[in-house]
Design an enzyme around this catalytic site. Structure first.
Site, mmCIF file in Angstrom:
data_model
loop_
_atom_site.group_PDB
_atom_site.id
_atom_site.type_symbol
_atom_site.label_atom_id
_atom_site.label_comp_id
_atom_site.label_asym_id
_atom_site.label_seq_id
_atom_site.Cartn_x
_atom_site.Cartn_y
_atom_site.Cartn_z
ATOM 1 N N ASP A 84 11.183 -12.207 22.684
ATOM 2 C CA ASP A 84 11.485 -10.863 22.215
ATOM 3 C C ASP A 84 10.815 -9.912 23.203
ATOM 4 O O ASP A 84 9.959 -10.320 24.001
ATOM 5 C CB ASP A 84 10.930 -10.671 20.799
ATOM 6 C CG ASP A 84 11.146 -9.265 20.280
ATOM 7 O OD1 ASP A 84 12.280 -8.761 20.387
ATOM 8 O OD2 ASP A 84 10.183 -8.657 19.792
ATOM 9 N N ASP A 113 10.128 -5.788 22.644
ATOM 10 C CA ASP A 113 9.233 -4.807 22.020
ATOM 11 C C ASP A 113 8.191 -5.523 21.166
ATOM 12 O O ASP A 113 8.533 -6.262 20.242
ATOM 13 C CB ASP A 113 10.032 -3.840 21.135
ATOM 14 C CG ASP A 113 10.869 -2.869 21.941
ATOM 15 O OD1 ASP A 113 10.299 -2.178 22.793
ATOM 16 O OD2 ASP A 113 12.094 -2.821 21.718
ATOM 17 N N ASP A 170 7.164 -11.146 17.692
ATOM 18 C CA ASP A 170 6.093 -10.481 16.948
ATOM 19 C C ASP A 170 6.509 -10.137 15.525
ATOM 20 O O ASP A 170 5.696 -9.626 14.758
ATOM 21 C CB ASP A 170 5.685 -9.186 17.657
ATOM 22 C CG ASP A 170 6.771 -8.116 17.581
ATOM 23 O OD1 ASP A 170 7.917 -8.420 17.985
ATOM 24 O OD2 ASP A 170 6.498 -6.990 17.122
#
Length: 333
Positions: free
Chosen positions: A15, A17, A214
């Site tokens: 991922d 961001d 995250d």
């Protein structure tokens, strides 16, 4: 020498961001971690729900931050959504775009006609994150959907990470339309749907990919749906308390403070752990954390308690080191 966690996998899917960067700033250690993977010849891919940039733009951003990447390694929910619409609509069909210019460009390149007004009778509405999206855009979308247009959301992330903390994401804007229309989108393309991860694996013929993210509700759940192992890093949206409360479909294979966890042994990052060096949980008037060690190892031990039905929020420290660890994890009473 013990095998590193990453050595058991033939592709790492990141991922962006909250994992590699926050908006446009690299996260500490990310550049070094990706550089180490490049030196080791590990195939990489980047899968993002952010629909405000196209793959070449994302690759340029990464390269500018010191993370060399090419557009072929980047999969975005904008590109995937346009591809899905092109499969389901006749060429040249009108699509009302709610989002950034990147999403409009993806729709156009897919052979469809992006429009902005419900009066143009679009066959579909595609909704993605865009910092300039406002009430007027949502109003046009509502009218078009009520008129029969198919509603496609690029993703439903409620928030997106930033240096100032979580900010409203596309899911928050989708929720506004959901409230106004009293209905769900006809299709959600991005994570936690597994297609971005599956497409990344197909591109390189990977049979054992690792997803690094995250967010439990997108990255980790998406990995579970795709049948892939996952590593949760605590540099973005979800933290220790979220991990303790995670439902089975949102539980990662590993957890680490940051991307440095890729180079630890698998046993040093696995959750729940077989054992944890330095820490123990003892019972006596409630669970007590005793011993000494790293905060992340204490968290792994608490995860074992929580996921087996115990109440990890009631754990009290039995040593000053335990008190410090719980405080560092944001779990201190």
């Amino acid at each position: 020498m013990s095998e590193r966690l990453v050595d058991a996998y033939d592709l790492v899917i990141f991922d962006l961001d909250g994992v590699i960067y926050l908006i446009d700033r690299p996260i500490a250690g990310a550049v070094e971690a990706v550089g180490e993977l490049h030196r080791a010849g590990v195939p990489l891919a980047y899968a993002t729900n952010n629909a405000s940039r196209r793959s070449p733009e994302v690759a340029d951003l990464l390269t500018g931050l010191g993370v060399p990447a090419d557009a072929g390694e980047v999969l975005t929910s904008a590109g995937a959504s346009a591809a899905v619409l092109a499969q389901r609509l006749p060429p040249g069909s009108k699509v009302l775009v709610v989002g950034a210019e990147a999403l409009r460009a993806e729709v156009r390149d897919a052979g469809l006609e992006p429009v902005s007004a419900a009066e143009e009778k679009p066959a579909a509405v595609v909704q993605g994150y865009g910092p300039q999206v406002g009430w007027a855009d949502l109003a046009e979308a509502a009218v078009a959907i009520r008129g029969g247009a198919r509603w496609v959301a690029t993703n439903t992330d409620r928030t997106l990470p930033s240096p100032r903390g979580p900010l409203p994401g596309n899911g928050s804007l989708v929720a506004a339309l959901r409230t106004a229309l009293g209905q769900e989108p006809d299709l959600i393309v991005g994570k936690p749907e597994p297609e971005l991860f599956a497409a990344a694996a197909r591109r390189v013929g990977a049979v054992r990919p690792l997803v690094v993210g995250d967010r439990l509700d997108t990255d980790i759940e998406g990995a579970v749906r795709a049948g892939m192992d996952s590593l949760l890093v605590l540099t973005g949206v979800h933290g220790p308390a979220d991990l303790l409360a995670a439902e089975p479909e949102r539980r990662p294979t590993y957890v680490a403070a940051d991307l440095g966890g890729l180079f630890e042994t698998a046993d040093a990052a696995r959750v729940p752990p077989a054992e944890v060096e330095g820490w123990r949980l003892e019972d006596g008037g409630g669970p007590r954390l005793t011993g000494d060690g790293t905060a992340i190892d204490a968290l792994r031990l608490l995860v074992g308690l929580a996921w087996s039905g115990g109440d990890a929020t009631k754990v009290t420290p039995d040593t000053s080191a335990a008190r410090d660890a719980l405080h560092a994890l944001g779990l201190a009473a």
